[in-house]
Design a protein around this motif. Structure first.
Motif, PDB file in Angstrom:
ATOM      1  N   ASP A  78       0.854  -1.189   0.000  1.00  0.00           N
ATOM      2  CA  ASP A  78       0.000   0.000   0.000  1.00  0.00           C
ATOM      3  C   ASP A  78       0.892   1.243   0.000  1.00  0.00           C
ATOM      4  OD1 ASP A  78      -2.049   1.789   0.177  1.00  0.00           O
ATOM      5  OD2 ASP A  78      -2.375   1.511   2.331  1.00  0.00           O
ATOM      6  N   VAL A  79       1.454   1.563  -1.172  1.00  0.00           N
ATOM      7  CA  VAL A  79       2.356   2.726  -1.280  1.00  0.00           C
ATOM      8  C   VAL A  79       1.829   3.688  -2.337  1.00  0.00           C
ATOM      9  CG1 VAL A  79       4.477   1.641  -0.451  1.00  0.00           C
ATOM     10  CG2 VAL A  79       3.838   1.368  -2.841  1.00  0.00           C
ATOM     11  N   LYS A  80       1.817   4.958  -2.000  1.00  0.00           N
ATOM     12  CA  LYS A  80       1.400   5.987  -2.965  1.00  0.00           C
ATOM     13  C   LYS A  80       2.543   6.305  -3.920  1.00  0.00           C
ATOM     14  CE  LYS A  80      -2.657   6.420  -1.259  1.00  0.00           C
ATOM     15  NZ  LYS A  80      -3.389   5.218  -1.675  1.00  0.00           N
ATOM     16  N   GLN A  81       3.782   6.182  -3.404  1.00  0.00           N
ATOM     17  CA  GLN A  81       4.962   6.461  -4.219  1.00  0.00           C
ATOM     18  C   GLN A  81       5.736   5.168  -4.398  1.00  0.00           C
ATOM     19  OE1 GLN A  81       9.068   8.273  -3.072  1.00  0.00           O
ATOM     20  NE2 GLN A  81       7.661  10.006  -3.196  1.00  0.00           N
ATOM     21  N   GLY A  82       5.949   4.755  -5.645  1.00  0.00           N
ATOM     22  CA  GLY A  82       6.695   3.531  -5.898  1.00  0.00           C
ATOM     23  C   GLY A  82       8.165   3.695  -5.559  1.00  0.00           C
ATOM     24  N   ALA A 133      12.903  14.799 -16.945  1.00  0.00           N
ATOM     25  CA  ALA A 133      11.720  13.968 -17.218  1.00  0.00           C
ATOM     26  C   ALA A 133      10.671  14.066 -16.117  1.00  0.00           C
ATOM     27  CB  ALA A 133      12.142  12.514 -17.405  1.00  0.00           C
ATOM     28  N   SER A 134      11.051  14.668 -14.983  1.00  0.00           N
ATOM     29  CA  SER A 134      10.131  14.785 -13.825  1.00  0.00           C
ATOM     30  C   SER A 134       9.508  13.443 -13.458  1.00  0.00           C
ATOM     31  CB  SER A 134       9.032  15.818 -14.123  1.00  0.00           C
ATOM     32  OG  SER A 134       9.599  17.080 -14.361  1.00  0.00           O
ATOM     33  N   LEU A 135      10.315  12.382 -13.524  1.00  0.00           N
ATOM     34  CA  LEU A 135       9.800  11.044 -13.260  1.00  0.00           C
ATOM     35  C   LEU A 135      10.034  10.578 -11.830  1.00  0.00           C
ATOM     36  CD1 LEU A 135      10.723   9.053 -16.497  1.00  0.00           C
ATOM     37  CD2 LEU A 135       8.444   9.658 -15.684  1.00  0.00           C
ATOM     38  N   ALA A 136      10.863  11.308 -11.090  1.00  0.00           N
ATOM     39  CA  ALA A 136      11.237  10.803  -9.772  1.00  0.00           C
ATOM     40  C   ALA A 136      11.233  11.917  -8.733  1.00  0.00           C
ATOM     41  CB  ALA A 136      12.626  10.163  -9.836  1.00  0.00           C
ATOM     42  N   TYR A 137      10.803  11.552  -7.517  1.00  0.00           N
ATOM     43  CA  TYR A 137      10.906  12.472  -6.378  1.00  0.00           C
ATOM     44  C   TYR A 137      12.363  12.535  -5.908  1.00  0.00           C
ATOM     45  CZ  TYR A 137       5.880  11.656  -6.453  1.00  0.00           C
ATOM     46  OH  TYR A 137       4.570  11.554  -6.849  1.00  0.00           O
ATOM     47  N   TYR A 138      13.038  11.421  -6.051  1.00  0.00           N
ATOM     48  CA  TYR A 138      14.483  11.377  -5.795  1.00  0.00           C
ATOM     49  C   TYR A 138      15.052  10.320  -6.726  1.00  0.00           C
ATOM     50  CZ  TYR A 138      13.311   7.244  -2.957  1.00  0.00           C
ATOM     51  OH  TYR A 138      12.840   6.035  -2.538  1.00  0.00           O
ATOM     52  N   ALA A 139      16.303  10.487  -7.131  1.00  0.00           N
ATOM     53  CA  ALA A 139      16.992   9.511  -7.975  1.00  0.00           C
ATOM     54  C   ALA A 139      18.479   9.656  -7.714  1.00  0.00           C
ATOM     55  CB  ALA A 139      16.682   9.752  -9.450  1.00  0.00           C
ATOM     56  N   ALA A 140      19.080   8.589  -7.223  1.00  0.00           N
ATOM     57  CA  ALA A 140      20.498   8.664  -6.862  1.00  0.00           C
ATOM     58  C   ALA A 140      21.097   7.271  -6.906  1.00  0.00           C
ATOM     59  CB  ALA A 140      20.655   9.263  -5.457  1.00  0.00           C
ATOM     60  N   ALA A 170       2.836   4.461 -11.797  1.00  0.00           N
ATOM     61  CA  ALA A 170       2.562   4.235 -13.224  1.00  0.00           C
ATOM     62  C   ALA A 170       3.772   4.511 -14.115  1.00  0.00           C
ATOM     63  CB  ALA A 170       1.387   5.107 -13.669  1.00  0.00           C
ATOM     64  N   ASN A 171       4.827   5.117 -13.564  1.00  0.00           N
ATOM     65  CA  ASN A 171       5.981   5.518 -14.380  1.00  0.00           C
ATOM     66  C   ASN A 171       7.123   4.499 -14.365  1.00  0.00           C
ATOM     67  OD1 ASN A 171       4.723   7.887 -15.065  1.00  0.00           O
ATOM     68  ND2 ASN A 171       5.740   9.125 -13.497  1.00  0.00           N
ATOM     69  N   TYR A 172       6.845   3.293 -13.911  1.00  0.00           N
ATOM     70  CA  TYR A 172       7.902   2.289 -13.725  1.00  0.00           C
ATOM     71  C   TYR A 172       8.706   2.038 -14.998  1.00  0.00           C
ATOM     72  CZ  TYR A 172       9.864  -2.419 -13.039  1.00  0.00           C
ATOM     73  OH  TYR A 172      10.692  -3.510 -12.969  1.00  0.00           O
ATOM     74  N   ALA A 176      -0.590  -2.722  -6.096  1.00  0.00           N
ATOM     75  CA  ALA A 176      -0.977  -3.896  -6.903  1.00  0.00           C
ATOM     76  C   ALA A 176      -1.534  -3.465  -8.247  1.00  0.00           C
ATOM     77  CB  ALA A 176      -2.004  -4.733  -6.143  1.00  0.00           C
ATOM     78  N   GLY A 177      -0.992  -4.092  -9.317  1.00  0.00           N
ATOM     79  CA  GLY A 177      -1.556  -3.905 -10.648  1.00  0.00           C
ATOM     80  C   GLY A 177      -1.114  -2.663 -11.383  1.00  0.00           C
ATOM     81  N   VAL A 178      -0.568  -1.643 -10.696  1.00  0.00           N
ATOM     82  CA  VAL A 178      -0.307  -0.364 -11.340  1.00  0.00           C
ATOM     83  C   VAL A 178       0.801  -0.459 -12.383  1.00  0.00           C
ATOM     84  CG1 VAL A 178       0.398   2.040 -10.963  1.00  0.00           C
ATOM     85  CG2 VAL A 178      -1.080   0.884  -9.320  1.00  0.00           C
ATOM     86  N   GLN A 179       1.883  -1.229 -12.090  1.00  0.00           N
ATOM     87  CA  GLN A 179       3.031  -1.255 -12.985  1.00  0.00           C
ATOM     88  C   GLN A 179       2.720  -1.926 -14.315  1.00  0.00           C
ATOM     89  OE1 GLN A 179       2.752  -3.189 -10.352  1.00  0.00           O
ATOM     90  NE2 GLN A 179       2.950  -5.253 -11.209  1.00  0.00           N
ATOM     91  N   GLU A 180       1.650  -2.687 -14.377  1.00  0.00           N
ATOM     92  CA  GLU A 180       1.302  -3.376 -15.648  1.00  0.00           C
ATOM     93  C   GLU A 180       0.946  -2.351 -16.709  1.00  0.00           C
ATOM     94  OE1 GLU A 180       1.891  -6.483 -15.861  1.00  0.00           O
ATOM     95  OE2 GLU A 180       2.276  -6.752 -13.746  1.00  0.00           O
TER      96      GLU A 180
END
Length: 426
Positions: A253-257, A300-307, A326-328, A422-426
């Motif tokens: 149950d995560v809002k942010q992947g 790309a504004s795809l990540a809240y953090y990326a390192a 959804a941006n996986y 669940a199901g979002v990354q598909e």
């Protein structure tokens, strides 16, 4: 330029490292106890320092021990458990004012040695067992710390990546231990294991500050009594080839992947190309000017953090990114593209020079505090090397773009881990 001058002396059962410097207003003692990570003992080692930190024979309650620290001009006393490569390291740190800065003549350095000796050699006991109430309290605290890992999704996903990536290797173990072992642990079994630690661990004592070397050695001889031992040295273990890349998608149950990616670099601290690997990581994802930060997060504004970060003694490079569920696929594509850019040498000399400067500044910031300096120096103990900070700076400065590209050819993608709804990354 000498950043820090370290003198090491072999003592009975341990090594004494004396680092003379007028950089700090305090003197610092750090005792490190090192042994291989094992499933059977990882939780014992995680619990022992917190039991020892709680009280001693002379100071039988935590308030009494803390009151004594206050009497010593607010002396700091900390414990820590960590893993470096496939070793588990227990640390005890005492930070005490240098008596040179006081008007009275209290022998504070000797008091620090006395306190360390009291903690290590004179715990509060009940026969041949630790004090039952102390153990019960610390088991409860460790249980809470372990349960909290799953609440911190960033830490949880980083832990899960390592578990999946290193399934058959000791490095998969969490240095804080596991909940199952806590169910069967007793004051007797914990004390028995602690006696084994004292007899078998590789032990290093660092003393850092504006100190007299012969005085430090005399105090160490007076307060540190250990039996000789031949510590276990693990073979270098960075050569595991990736047979097949793994993708692990876990639902929660995560809002942010949470996207975590692990690579094998086949390079460890002490290898000639380690300095190039550090710079590779810096340009790729280690700093705010890196490719991951700019291309995944900013453009790309795809990540809240990326390192990305390195595990220097296991030879792993790990990417961490917080993304919309959804941006996986899109985030993964851009991260892979940045790795390919690095391997092809698509970075400028200006980026390289900037990264060298940031690596240098990061090292200098780390040694701004004595505990940070110990962590830098301790790399040599773990790796069995003898690399000075001056060498580290010089070799980093001499590293070329070609050497960084050559390092990139060794790096292999191993595992992709994604924590999502669940199901979002598909």
């Amino acid at each position: 330029m000498s950043i820090a001058s370290e003198t090491m002396k072999e003592k009975s059962g341990y090594k004494l490292h004396v680092v003379r410097t007028d950089k700090y207003k305090t003197n610092t003692l750090v005792l490190k106890m090192k042994a291989p990570l094992t499933k059977e003992k990882v939780t014992y080692r995680a619990l022992v320092p917190y039991v020892l930190q709680s009280n001693t024979s002379k100071y039988p309650t935590t308030p009494e021990l803390r009151s004594y620290l206050d009497e010593l001009y607010g002396t700091g006393f900390y414990v820590d458990v960590a893993k470096k490569g496939e070793y588990q390291i227990v640390s005890f740190t005492i930070d005490i004012v240098n008596e040179k800065f006081l008007s009275d003549s209290t022998p504070l350095l000797e008091k620090a040695f006395g306190l360390l000796s009291e903690v290590i050699f004179h715990p509060k006991k009940n026969g041949e067992a630790f004090d039952p109430k102390t153990v019960t309290n610390e088991i409860r605290s460790l249980k809470q710390r372990l349960q909290s890992i799953s609440d911190d999704k960033m830490r949880y996903s980083a832990t899960r990546l390592v578990e999946e990536m290193c399934k058959t290797e000791p490095y998969a173990l969490e240095a804080s231990g596991n909940l199952e072992d806590l169910k069967t642990m007793t004051p007797e079994s914990l004390f028995t294991y602690y006696q084994k630690m004292l007899a078998e661990d590789e032990i290093d004592l660092y003393v850092i500050g504006d100190i007299n070397e012969s005085e430090v050695e005399a105090l160490a001889d007076q307060y540190m009594t250990l039996e000789d031992r031949v510590p276990v040295r693990l073979p270098r273990n960075t050569d595991k080839e990736v047979e097949k890349e793994k993708e692990v998608i876990e639902n929660s149950d995560v809002k942010q992947g949470k996207l975590n990616i692990g690579y094998r670099t086949h390079i460890a601290y002490g290898d000639p190309d380690y300095y190039a690997l550090q710079l590779f990581n810096g340009i790729f994802g280690g700093f705010s000017h890196s490719k991951l930060f700019i291309n995944v997060r900013e453009k790309a504004s795809l990540a809240y953090y990326a390192a990305s970060r390195l595990e220097s003694h296991k030879g792993l490079l790990m990417v961490m990114a917080g993304i919309e569920n959804a941006n996986y696929k899109q985030a993964l594509e851009i991260i892979h593209a940045q790795m390919n850019e690095m391997k092809q040498g698509n970075f400028s000399e200006a980026e390289l020079e900037q990264t060298k400067a940031v690596v240098r500044n990061q090292l200098l910031e780390t040694i701004d505090v004595s505990r940070g300096l110990v962590e830098i120096l301790y790399h040599n103990v773990i790796s069995g090397q003898n690399i000075s900070l001056d060498d580290w700076f010089a070799k980093t400065e001499r590293t070329t773009k070609e050497e960084i590209v050559a390092v990139g050819q060794k790096i292999q993608l191993d595992t992709i881990y994604f924590l999502t709804e669940a199901g979002v990354q598909e």
